[in-house]
Design a protein around this motif. Structure first.
Motif, PDB file in Angstrom:
ATOM      1  N   LEU A 118      52.069  41.521  11.751  1.00 39.00           N
ATOM      2  CA  LEU A 118      52.080  42.511  12.832  1.00 39.00           C
ATOM      3  C   LEU A 118      52.847  43.761  12.422  1.00 39.00           C
ATOM      4  CD1 LEU A 118      52.780  40.147  15.867  1.00 39.00           C
ATOM      5  CD2 LEU A 118      50.646  41.377  15.439  1.00 39.00           C
ATOM      6  N   MET A 119      53.983  43.550  11.762  1.00 37.92           N
ATOM      7  CA  MET A 119      54.842  44.669  11.395  1.00 37.92           C
ATOM      8  C   MET A 119      54.203  45.557  10.328  1.00 37.92           C
ATOM      9  SD  MET A 119      57.764  44.491  13.173  1.00 37.92           S
ATOM     10  CE  MET A 119      59.207  45.062  12.268  1.00 37.92           C
ATOM     11  N   ILE A 121      56.983  51.610  17.662  1.00 40.68           N
ATOM     12  CA  ILE A 121      57.593  50.335  17.997  1.00 40.68           C
ATOM     13  C   ILE A 121      58.080  49.624  16.743  1.00 40.68           C
ATOM     14  CG2 ILE A 121      55.356  49.148  17.930  1.00 40.68           C
ATOM     15  CD1 ILE A 121      58.347  48.280  20.206  1.00 40.68           C
ATOM     16  N   VAL A 122      57.398  49.818  15.612  1.00 40.72           N
ATOM     17  CA  VAL A 122      57.782  49.146  14.373  1.00 40.72           C
ATOM     18  C   VAL A 122      59.151  49.621  13.904  1.00 40.72           C
ATOM     19  CG1 VAL A 122      57.221  48.797  11.947  1.00 40.72           C
ATOM     20  CG2 VAL A 122      55.415  48.703  13.661  1.00 40.72           C
ATOM     21  N   TYR A 143      50.236  46.513  20.389  1.00 40.80           N
ATOM     22  CA  TYR A 143      50.291  45.940  21.733  1.00 40.80           C
ATOM     23  C   TYR A 143      51.174  44.691  21.755  1.00 40.80           C
ATOM     24  CZ  TYR A 143      48.590  44.053  26.202  1.00 40.80           C
ATOM     25  OH  TYR A 143      48.500  43.571  27.483  1.00 40.80           O
ATOM     26  N   VAL A 144      50.938  43.778  20.803  1.00 41.76           N
ATOM     27  CA  VAL A 144      51.698  42.518  20.782  1.00 41.76           C
ATOM     28  C   VAL A 144      53.168  42.775  20.477  1.00 41.76           C
ATOM     29  CG1 VAL A 144      51.960  40.279  19.632  1.00 41.76           C
ATOM     30  CG2 VAL A 144      49.668  41.171  20.142  1.00 41.76           C
ATOM     31  N   LEU A 145      53.449  43.643  19.511  1.00 38.39           N
ATOM     32  CA  LEU A 145      54.840  43.953  19.195  1.00 38.39           C
ATOM     33  C   LEU A 145      55.556  44.591  20.381  1.00 38.39           C
ATOM     34  CD1 LEU A 145      54.493  45.319  15.543  1.00 38.39           C
ATOM     35  CD2 LEU A 145      55.605  43.182  16.251  1.00 38.39           C
ATOM     36  N   SER A 146      54.849  45.419  21.102  1.00 37.14           N
ATOM     37  CA  SER A 146      55.442  46.043  22.291  1.00 37.14           C
ATOM     38  C   SER A 146      55.813  44.980  23.324  1.00 37.14           C
ATOM     39  CB  SER A 146      54.473  47.053  22.904  1.00 37.14           C
ATOM     40  OG  SER A 146      54.229  48.127  22.018  1.00 37.14           O
ATOM     41  N   GLY A 171      61.959  40.558  24.482  1.00 33.52           N
ATOM     42  CA  GLY A 171      63.240  40.453  23.778  1.00 33.52           C
ATOM     43  C   GLY A 171      64.340  41.194  24.504  1.00 33.52           C
ATOM     44  N   LYS A 172      64.029  42.369  24.987  1.00 32.04           N
ATOM     45  CA  LYS A 172      65.017  43.138  25.756  1.00 32.04           C
ATOM     46  C   LYS A 172      65.338  42.465  27.075  1.00 32.04           C
ATOM     47  CE  LYS A 172      63.841  47.616  23.727  1.00 32.04           C
ATOM     48  NZ  LYS A 172      63.243  48.968  23.963  1.00 32.04           N
TER      49      LYS A 172
END
Length: 478
Positions: free
Chosen positions: A286-287, A294-295, A462-465, A471-472
């Motif tokens: 993903l990264m 977002i990365v 989208y998934v990382l966001s 996480g936050k």
């Protein structure tokens, strides 16, 4: 493991003893085991001498606990064609077991298991065993057999050599030194072996994705004298990492699955961003799949993100457009059907909606199956593509109507017990999930990515966001 959940962090498999690996299959073993060349050459030398002498031999293999003696001996056939390994467990008498050995028909190693320490092998026991070994290696049944007695201590190795030389003379050992020293793989290989072990036995997971950075792994090496000890330390760290993240979670143990529903059917892109048959989100892929902002933000704490993805059971799941249309027609409520009619779309009940939901990737995963058994359906026709464009248009403004139809469908076919839309996470960080699904083993939060067309980079973003927001919300990411 609860039905339909697939492997979770509680099911992490990181064995530090080879006995636990014997049933994983030769394919996994080939990816895990590293050849120890010096000792392999010692084995080659023994068999060359045995062929010339027309008799078998004894090898005393001295190595520390956890150095990998069992792994080495059990996997000789991976590195020497035609060589097989047999074992005599500690519960069996050596003499009786050797007497029952048939002709081998080829080179064979027989390992005396569970006799590595002096306390487990008395002087009388060793003497009786040596008489049996000496007779066996001189017999027709034993002339192509190398009997190996692993030893964890110098005291036992000395005792074995003394008894063997008195009973069989130096001929019992063949060429070389009476004791073969086994140190196992070098420390420079520890991290690579651990990576391959974790990946092969845990659906392709990486150490980084489970919260162990390269720096962390190198620090563990300082406290590990053997590969077995290193793997035990890795396992302990993985479990501790998971517990640390779970301590941050609210009463609900969040599980985050992303559904990708797009007109260009991006199944290949979804597959490229996941690992294993349970569609786990691969954070490393993903990264590297997107250069979105977002990365850069997430790279500040990539280890925490990897742990989060694992603990959240993060998955990326493709839902084909024919299933989406069938569900909208069959399970959609009046407000959705009114929107569809305004776009000239059919709202007639679709009897295939149930079977499509059950047989699709989402249905398989919810029912506890692996995607490896899925069947690829036919491609959508032009009319279907046009109809889905209507759904995508509705989703751009009123996706809650479509999300509700999916929830209704999943509940109707028994894949979930109940659902709600726009469910708050319940933390100080205000965030709402698209679809909250109740199941006996705990809820699953579905995030719905409706698009007319999409690609790998957009899916990754989208998934990382979503992972970043979750996480936050639990306080792991800042």
């Amino acid at each position: 493991m609860a039905l339909g959940t697939g492997p979770t962090r509680d099911d992490l498999y990181v064995p530090d003893r080879f006995e636990m690996l014997r049933d994983v299959g030769s394919g996994a073993l080939r990816s895990i085991v590293t050849p120890v060349q010096d000792t392999l050459l010692e084995i080659d030398m023994h068999f060359s001498d045995m062929r010339a002498a027309r008799r078998g031999a004894l090898m005393i293999l001295r190595g520390e606990t956890g150095a990998g003696k069992s792994t080495f001996l059990d996997t000789l056939g991976l590195f020497r064609s035609g060589l097989i390994t047999e074992r005599i467990p500690a519960s069996d008498g050596v003499a009786e077991a050797l007497q029952e050995k048939p002709l081998s028909g080829g080179p064979r190693v027989v390992v005396l298991e569970g006799r590595e320490a002096l306390g487990e092998a008395s002087t009388e026991y060793v003497e009786a065993a040596m008489h049996a070994i000496n007779s066996f290696v001189r017999s027709d049944a034993g002339k192509e057999t190398l009997v190996v007695w692993p030893a964890n201590t110098d005291d036992l190795a000395t005792l074995l050599v003394d008894k063997a030389q008195k009973i069989g003379g130096e001929a019992l050992f063949g060429v070389g030194e009476p004791v073969t020293r086994f140190t196992g793989p070098g420390k420079s290989q520890f991290i690579s072996i651990a990576e391959r072990t974790v990946g092969a036995l845990n659906e392709g997971a990486s150490l980084a994705a489970l919260g162990i950075s390269e720096t962390d792994a190198e620090s563990l090496i300082n406290n590990a004298s053997t590969i077995g000890r290193f793997l035990a330390l890795v396992r302990k760290s993985l479990i501790r990492n998971g517990a640390r993240v779970r301590s941050l979670l609210a009463a609900e143990q969040f599980r985050l699955w992303t559904l990708v529903i797009a007109g260009n059917e991006p199944e290949g892109d979804v597959s490229a961003l996941t690992r294993g048959g349970h569609a786990y989100a691969d954070v490393d892929r993903l990264m590297t799949a997107t250069n979105a902002n977002i990365v850069a933000d997430l790279k500040k704490n990539p280890d925490e993100l990897g742990i989060l993805g694992t603990v959240l059971d993060a998955k990326i799941i493709h839902v084909d457009i024919m299933t989406a249309l069938a569900v909208a027609r069959h399970f959609g409520e009046s407000p959705l059907h009114e929107e569809m009619k305004m776009l000239g779309m059919s709202t007639s009940a679709d009897s295939k909606a149930v079977s499509r939901l059950q047989a699709g990737e989402l249905g398989l995963l919810l029912s506890g199956s692996s995607l490896g058994v899925r069947k690829v359906g036919g491609k959508a026709g032009s009319n279907t593509l046009v109809a889905f464009e209507g759904l995508a248009q509705i989703a751009s403004k009123k996706d809650g109507l479509l999300n509700r139809a999916i929830g209704t469908g999943l509940q109707s076919v028994g894949l979930i017990d109940s659902f709600s839309t726009e469910r708050e996470l319940g933390t100080e960080y205000k965030y709402y999930s698209d679809l909250y699904c109740e199941r006996p083993e705990g809820p699953i939060r579905l995030e719905m990515m409706w698009r007319k067309s999409t690609g790998r980079a957009e899916i990754a973003n989208y998934v990382l966001s979503k992972l970043g927001k979750y996480g936050k919300a639990i306080g792991l990411l800042t």
